[in-house]
Each structure stands twice: as C-alpha cells, then as structure tokens.
Design a protein around this motif. Structure first.
Motif, short mmCIF file in Angstrom:
data_model
loop_
_atom_site.label_atom_id
_atom_site.label_comp_id
_atom_site.label_asym_id
_atom_site.label_seq_id
_atom_site.Cartn_x
_atom_site.Cartn_y
_atom_site.Cartn_z
N GLN A 30 0.72 -1.20 0.13
CA GLN A 30 0.09 -0.01 -0.10
C GLN A 30 0.95 1.28 0.15
O GLN A 30 0.61 2.26 -0.60
CB GLN A 30 -1.01 0.01 1.31
N GLU A 33 2.03 1.76 -3.45
CA GLU A 33 1.11 1.95 -4.36
C GLU A 33 0.73 3.61 -4.31
O GLU A 33 0.39 4.11 -5.32
CB GLU A 33 -0.11 1.02 -4.37
N ALA A 34 0.87 3.92 -3.18
CA ALA A 34 0.51 5.49 -3.01
C ALA A 34 1.31 6.41 -3.94
O ALA A 34 1.07 7.32 -4.33
CB ALA A 34 0.70 5.87 -1.66
#
Length: 191
Positions: A30, A33-34
C-alpha cells in the motif's frame, strides 16, 4: 549507513511534498502503491516511446522490496523509490550501450537460403561476399583477427583473447564494432 535518498537530479522532486514515510518491508504494498502515479510519470518522461513505464514501475518495486533495508534505515520512501527508478534507467541504458542495440539490423530476406539456387541470387550472394571481403580489409588488424576468430572459426571470446594476447572485453568490443561496421558497409552498398 543510511538509505535516505537525495534528489536524483536538479529539480527532480520540485514541488513534490517530501513527507516522511515508513520504510519498505514485507506488506508495504500500500505504501508503494501510493507513489505509483508519480513514479509512472517520472519513468514515462524518461523512456523511449516504445518502452512501457508500467514494466519499469514493477521492476522498481521488485528492487525496493528485494533491498529490504530494514525499518530504521529508510527515512523517505518516495526518495528511495525515485533513486531505485533512476538506477534502473541507468542500468538499462548501460546494457543497451554495451550491446550496441541500435547498431543491430535485421537479416535481409534476400540473404536467406530458401533452397532455390537461381543464378541471379548466386551472383548477388557473390557480390555481397566480395563487399564483405573488402569491408574486412578496412578493419584494423586486431579487430579483423578477433572477428574472424570468433565469428568464422567459432572460438570463444576468452580463447580468441588468449590467442591475440588481449583482454576478453577487448575481443567483445572488436567483434561488436566489426559487426556494426560490416553492417554499415552493406547498407551503404545497397545490399
């Protein structure tokens, strides 16, 4: 040793927030992915038109996750990602330059043997061989010898280097440059 990344180029991260982020570790998908959109834009601006930035993003993620420097060593994940992306671009560029990728040309269809022996094709083949022979004569002696040992006699680069008394890398360079020069000669002669 700290993995805090400094900016890769002048103005590279200008205007981008330099927030502190947790270091990459297992389960940090995550966090990675940011940064995908900005990493994708960064790579797209620096790649050739036929390269897919998404392939490079995935490679950057693999490199960052494989590095796994630990919780306390990466203070800026964004900087770490962009440094990995920049290093990946440099590695790919060096690999392309080393293989002289741009100098490679496709084999001309008229040179392929389809099993027919028509006289015109034989004459064209002989003329092409004559042009190649002339082009070989223009090569420096060491380059010509390296090329002939590797490409005609089938010796390995190491064996050719031992026979010529030069380094293996020098043999590789001579063979690559000879191929490029022979290809250019054929193109210039219209073959």
């Amino acid at each position: 040793m700290s993995y805090a990344a400094e900016p890769v180029g002048r103005g590279l991260l200008r205007g981008a927030p330099q927030e502190e982020a947790a270091p990459p570790h297992r389960g940090s998908g995550q966090l990675l992915e940011a940064h995908r959109p900005s990493l994708h834009r960064f790579l797209r601006r620096r790649l050739r038109s036929h390269d897919d930035p998404e392939d490079y993003v995935q490679e950057v993620y693999l490199r960052v996750l494989a590095a796994d420097p630990g919780q306390d060593k990466v203070r800026n994940l964004r900087g770490f990602l962009f440094r990995a992306a920049s290093n990946l671009l440099i590695d790919r560029h060096r690999r392309r330059e080393a293989s002289m990728e741009a100098a490679h040309i496709a084999l001309d269809e008229t040179l392929r043997d389809d099993g027919t022996s028509d006289p015109e094709r034989m004459m064209i083949g002989r003329n092409t061989l004559d042009h190649l022979g002339d082009a070989l004569k223009t090569l420096p002696p060491v380059a010509r010898d390296a090329f002939l040992l590797v490409r005609v006699e089938g010796l390995s680069h190491r064996d050719a280097a031992e026979r010529l008394g030069i380094e293996t890398k020098a043999v590789s360079r001579h063979v690559e440059r000879s191929l490029a020069r022979l290809a250019a000669t054929l193109l210039d002669s219209g073959r």
